[in-house]
Design a protein around this motif. Structure first.
Motif, mmCIF file in Angstrom:
data_model
loop_
_atom_site.group_PDB
_atom_site.id
_atom_site.type_symbol
_atom_site.label_atom_id
_atom_site.label_comp_id
_atom_site.label_asym_id
_atom_site.label_seq_id
_atom_site.Cartn_x
_atom_site.Cartn_y
_atom_site.Cartn_z
ATOM 1 N N MET A 161 50.235 24.225 40.131
ATOM 2 C CA MET A 161 50.803 25.215 41.047
ATOM 3 C C MET A 161 50.333 26.626 40.679
ATOM 4 S SD MET A 161 54.767 26.126 41.737
ATOM 5 C CE MET A 161 55.178 24.487 42.276
ATOM 6 N N GLU A 162 50.187 27.425 41.715
ATOM 7 C CA GLU A 162 49.662 28.765 41.527
ATOM 8 C C GLU A 162 50.766 29.772 41.199
ATOM 9 O OE1 GLU A 162 46.700 31.378 44.187
ATOM 10 O OE2 GLU A 162 47.144 29.376 44.971
ATOM 11 N N ARG A 213 41.944 41.023 41.420
ATOM 12 C CA ARG A 213 41.487 42.288 40.833
ATOM 13 C C ARG A 213 40.477 42.899 41.805
ATOM 14 N NH1 ARG A 213 38.749 40.091 36.822
ATOM 15 N NH2 ARG A 213 38.258 42.054 35.809
ATOM 16 N N LYS A 270 36.615 42.071 42.776
ATOM 17 C CA LYS A 270 35.796 42.067 41.564
ATOM 18 C C LYS A 270 35.129 40.716 41.387
ATOM 19 C CE LYS A 270 36.513 45.587 38.589
ATOM 20 N NZ LYS A 270 36.791 46.155 37.265
ATOM 21 N N GLU A 287 40.004 50.123 38.981
ATOM 22 C CA GLU A 287 40.489 48.800 39.343
ATOM 23 C C GLU A 287 41.967 48.853 39.721
ATOM 24 O OE1 GLU A 287 39.380 45.306 36.842
ATOM 25 O OE2 GLU A 287 41.540 45.038 36.757
ATOM 26 N N LEU A 305 56.414 37.643 34.538
ATOM 27 C CA LEU A 305 55.631 37.052 35.628
ATOM 28 C C LEU A 305 54.196 36.805 35.163
ATOM 29 C CD1 LEU A 305 56.875 39.135 38.700
ATOM 30 C CD2 LEU A 305 57.428 36.765 38.155
ATOM 31 N N TYR A 306 53.660 37.793 34.442
ATOM 32 C CA TYR A 306 52.367 37.651 33.780
ATOM 33 C C TYR A 306 52.166 38.857 32.876
ATOM 34 C CZ TYR A 306 50.737 40.705 37.608
ATOM 35 O OH TYR A 306 50.597 41.722 38.521
ATOM 36 N N PHE A 326 49.230 41.713 31.274
ATOM 37 C CA PHE A 326 47.914 42.287 31.549
ATOM 38 C C PHE A 326 47.420 43.028 30.309
ATOM 39 C CE2 PHE A 326 50.079 46.305 32.294
ATOM 40 C CZ PHE A 326 51.260 45.938 32.919
ATOM 41 N N LYS A 362 44.405 45.716 29.083
ATOM 42 C CA LYS A 362 43.380 46.625 29.585
ATOM 43 C C LYS A 362 42.205 46.636 28.605
ATOM 44 C CE LYS A 362 46.508 49.290 32.368
ATOM 45 N NZ LYS A 362 47.306 50.504 32.538
ATOM 46 N N LYS A 391 37.558 49.477 31.787
ATOM 47 C CA LYS A 391 37.854 49.483 33.226
ATOM 48 C C LYS A 391 38.298 48.111 33.728
ATOM 49 C CE LYS A 391 36.502 53.640 35.099
ATOM 50 N NZ LYS A 391 36.554 54.273 36.391
ATOM 51 N N GLU A 392 38.262 47.112 32.857
ATOM 52 C CA GLU A 392 38.630 45.754 33.255
ATOM 53 C C GLU A 392 40.086 45.473 32.882
ATOM 54 O OE1 GLU A 392 36.372 43.251 34.558
ATOM 55 O OE2 GLU A 392 35.210 45.088 34.913
ATOM 56 N N THR A 393 40.718 44.622 33.639
ATOM 57 C CA THR A 393 42.063 44.170 33.292
ATOM 58 C C THR A 393 42.046 42.655 33.181
ATOM 59 O OG1 THR A 393 42.904 45.982 34.618
ATOM 60 C CG2 THR A 393 44.505 44.350 33.915
ATOM 61 N N LEU A 409 44.318 39.312 33.134
ATOM 62 C CA LEU A 409 45.660 38.859 33.508
ATOM 63 C C LEU A 409 45.931 37.486 32.893
ATOM 64 C CD1 LEU A 409 45.426 39.742 37.322
ATOM 65 C CD2 LEU A 409 46.297 41.182 35.475
ATOM 66 N N ASN A 410 47.116 37.310 32.333
ATOM 67 C CA ASN A 410 47.456 36.036 31.695
ATOM 68 C C ASN A 410 48.755 35.466 32.243
ATOM 69 O OD1 ASN A 410 45.342 36.323 29.612
ATOM 70 N ND2 ASN A 410 46.655 38.002 28.911
ATOM 71 N N ASN A 411 48.722 34.168 32.546
ATOM 72 C CA ASN A 411 49.947 33.472 32.960
ATOM 73 C C ASN A 411 50.918 33.381 31.796
ATOM 74 O OD1 ASN A 411 50.021 32.665 35.666
ATOM 75 N ND2 ASN A 411 48.450 31.117 35.295
ATOM 76 N N PRO A 412 52.216 33.343 32.059
ATOM 77 C CA PRO A 412 53.175 33.186 30.960
ATOM 78 C C PRO A 412 53.083 31.785 30.358
ATOM 79 C CG PRO A 412 54.301 33.078 33.075
ATOM 80 C CD PRO A 412 52.881 33.437 33.372
ATOM 81 N N TYR A 462 56.256 29.353 40.862
ATOM 82 C CA TYR A 462 55.629 28.877 39.626
ATOM 83 C C TYR A 462 56.571 28.954 38.431
ATOM 84 C CZ TYR A 462 52.112 29.222 35.820
ATOM 85 O OH TYR A 462 51.379 29.068 34.685
ATOM 86 N N ASP A 489 57.393 46.845 35.588
ATOM 87 C CA ASP A 489 56.359 46.781 34.549
ATOM 88 C C ASP A 489 56.841 47.438 33.274
ATOM 89 O OD1 ASP A 489 54.870 45.792 36.592
ATOM 90 O OD2 ASP A 489 53.254 47.268 36.475
ATOM 91 N N ALA A 524 54.712 48.756 29.897
ATOM 92 C CA ALA A 524 53.318 48.793 29.460
ATOM 93 C C ALA A 524 53.046 49.950 28.505
ATOM 94 C CB ALA A 524 52.406 48.932 30.675
ATOM 95 N N ARG A 554 54.402 42.355 33.437
ATOM 96 C CA ARG A 554 55.125 42.522 34.708
ATOM 97 C C ARG A 554 56.280 41.517 34.678
ATOM 98 N NH1 ARG A 554 51.711 44.000 39.697
ATOM 99 N NH2 ARG A 554 51.966 45.990 38.643
#
Lengths: 277, 334
Positions: free
Chosen positions: A1-2, A9, A30, A92, B68-69, B71, B73, B76-78, B80-83, B117, B250, B252, B259
């Motif tokens: 599941m998503e 991004r 991106k 971004e 929720l997830y 992030f 940094k 310039k890239e981020t 993202l990671n699932n919990p 999820y 958030d 951070a 988040r």
């Protein structure tokens, strides 16, 4: 599941200053794979995020016929829009969507279209306007009536000029009394008054209205006077939103969720909802 | 359905074995004059004879504050990671049948459309063990909303206290697996008639009269009068086993952050307030009305389920002594 909260991004390809505190961002994916699987329809919206600040809800203001990017237009109002406004080209941001229902433009084939917008209410209609203009042969007369407080507050100034020069678009622009400049060539007066003056035919015509609540409230009686039926008047609702997918509860109007049952709604449907928008 | 018996002396061993095998056991625990669902380290901590906990065990599947997830940094890239999914099974042990019905509602709400999820990650890892009510108090009204004090809805296993120990109904596959895993604590038994072990919960309002009145109740003229004591603290929502509203926020620093979603409530003025300052529910009476109509009308229209299970927590906990029972009766009386 998503995990539906994970955004795409995106990077800001282009920034356009539209009016005081109003900007348009052109966003590109991106990740090319994201771009490939992404599609949307006119009327849908998304959640735009600055990581560390939060998310903000705006419609997708560009047309689905223009591939490879999406655009959003926003006014600086709160924490997230302030942070968004501090971004530069190349930065971004996150985007998740598209969410919500759509303008039924296939059902509008062979009809005249009347778009009425006030101030920052043009961006949600700009998407469907361009969508219909890019499929121009499907529709008969296209009339756009757009008003803002002052000349400086009009958004998409270059596109207004483009529409004005097109023989297949009837454009009327207006500013509130006192908002005109010496060389202003458009009309002066509030949107409902100008609508009355222009007096477009309601015969075989769909009207889509978006703007501040007071403008909508005063425009509706004029549309009824012109003979528009409740089911042929569309608008797009706005309520405070967090999740965009019918879970967080913020945007609920009675049993109706603006995020998943809306935001596009006819006046006939709107009339049935409790007044909580 | 299969039935088992677990003797009083065995239930202690059963719970301690659950803990020993690494399961997180959430059970009612006495803290001063109230009972709360708490993480239990041994059976002695459990209050088996309570009437109702101050809060439900909802946070087992929908925590007060949940990632929720994350992030990170990187220039310039981020990223993202699932919990992370919880490693161990959670057992919600000894919840009342009203709470079971509430978990049933939560599963419908979170999983039916746009499946969630985070909820699923926890819900799939949780086993629900219900406990039949042998008594209630003046705030209990499950029978008024179609739930019985021995209702098995939402439970994987259902326990009922008898003279010989706890009678166990095996409701789901998940429950069956748990019993099989700890088979030596359970004895085979025939189905029994539970009636004499079950509390008699009086009907506090007429649900069919309510159904008739509620669909037109938005324009009822007494909302302001009946909600007057409400000062919008949200205690009703935070202690409600079916309230699902949340905010997203958030946290951070320069390197990244998280988040979160955090419980929120329609009792608060800011809940619906636009950035422009416009507020669709300006008055407290409008917020109170939304709460009542959501429970008794909107979810019925949406899912065919009332989202009030009659647990009575909002009445017990309300600092303004507002009663949802009195409110509903006022609506039905007109």
């Amino acid at each position: 599941m998503e995990n539906m909260y994970l955004p795409y991004r995106m990077f800001i390809e282009k920034i356009t200053e539209e009016a005081p505190l109003v900007r348009t961002y052109r966003l590109k994916f991106k990740n090319p794979a994201d771009e490939e699987k992404f599609s949307f329809k006119a009327g849908q919206f998304g959640e735009y995020s600055i990581f560390g600040e939060g998310e903000s809800t705006f419609c997708i203001a560009s047309s689905p016929t223009r591939k490879g990017y999406i655009e959003c237009t926003f006014r600086v109002a709160g924490r997230v829009t302030k942070a968004l406004a501090n971004c530069e080209e190349g930065d971004e941001i996150g985007f998740r969507g598209p969410y919500g229902n759509t303008f039924p433009i296939d059902d509008w084939k062979g009809k005249n279209l009347l778009f009425i917008a006030g101030g920052i209410g043009l961006p949600p209609l700009r998407c469907v306007i361009w969508n219909c203009l890019d499929l121009r042969e499907n529709y008969r007369d296209i009339t756009i009536l757009y008003g803002a407080r002052s000349v400086n507050d009009l958004v998409y100034k270059h596109e207004l000029e483009e529409w004005n020069n097109r023989p297949d678009v009837n454009l009327f622009t207006t500013v509130d009394p006192g908002g005109e400049t010496p060389n202003w060539k458009g009309k002066v007066g509030f949107v409902p008054a100008i609508l009355k003056e222009v007096s477009p035919s309601s015969d075989n015509t769909i009207a889509a209205v978006c703007g501040p609540p007071i403008m909508i409230k005063l425009t509706l009686p004029v549309l009824f006077e012109l003979g528009f039926k409740e089911e042929n008047i569309f608008t797009t609702l706005e309520n405070r939103m967090k999740c965009g997918i019918g879970k967080c509860g913020h945007c609920a109007v009675g049993p109706y969720y603006v995020c998943k049952d809306g935001p596009v709604i006819t006046y006939k449907e709107l009339k049935e909802l409790p007044q909580e928008y | 359905m299969e039935y088992k018996l677990i003797k009083l002396e065995k239930i202690q061993e059963f719970i301690n074995s659950l803990i020993a095998t690494g399961k997180q056991v959430l059970a009612p625990k006495q803290k001063k004059e109230k009972v709360f669902f708490s993480l239990i380290h041994s059976f002695e901590e459990i209050a088996m004879d309570y009437i109702q906990t101050a809060f439900s065990a909802k946070s087992a599947v929908f925590p007060k504050c949940e990632e929720l997830y994350t992030f990170e940094k990187n220039g310039k890239e981020t990223i993202l990671n699932n919990p992370q999914a919880p490693e161990n099974d959670t057992i919600v042990f000894g919840m009342r049948p009203c709470d079971g019905a509430a978990f049933d509602y939560l599963a419908t709400f979170f999983l039916k459309e746009n499946p969630d999820y985070h909820f699923k990650m926890r819900y799939d890892n949780t086993i629900f063990v219900g406990l039949t009510c042998s008594s209630g108090d003046e705030f209990c009204f499950c029978s008024s909303v179609g739930i019985s004090p021995s209702d098995t809805r939402g439970s994987d296993l259902m326990l009922t206290k008898t003279e010989n120990g706890y009678y166990v109904e095996i409701i789901t596959e998940k429950g069956k697996k748990l019993v099989e895993q700890f088979a030596n604590f359970f004895e085979q038994i025939e189905q029994i008639d539970k009636t004499k072990y079950v509390a008699n919960i009086q009907k506090r309002f007429d649900s069919s009269a309510l159904k008739e009145k509620i669909s037109g109740a938005f324009d009822w003229e007494r909302w302001e009068e009946t909600s007057l004591p409400c000062f919008g603290c949200g205690t009703c929502a935070f202690s409600c086993p079916t309230c699902t509203c949340f905010d997203i926020q958030d946290e951070a620093n320069l390197l990244g952050g998280t988040r979160y979603r955090i419980w929120d409530t329609c009792a608060l003025g800011i809940f619906t307030k636009h950035a422009s300052g416009h507020n669709p529910r300006e008055k407290q009476s409008e917020r109170w009305r939304n709460r009542i109509l959501h429970k008794f009308l909107y979810t019925d229209e949406q899912f065919g389920i009332l989202s009030c299970v009659g647990c009575g927590r909002c009445i017990r906990n309300c600092p303004a002594e507002l009663s949802i029972i009195e409110q509903v009766n006022a609506i039905t009386e007109g």
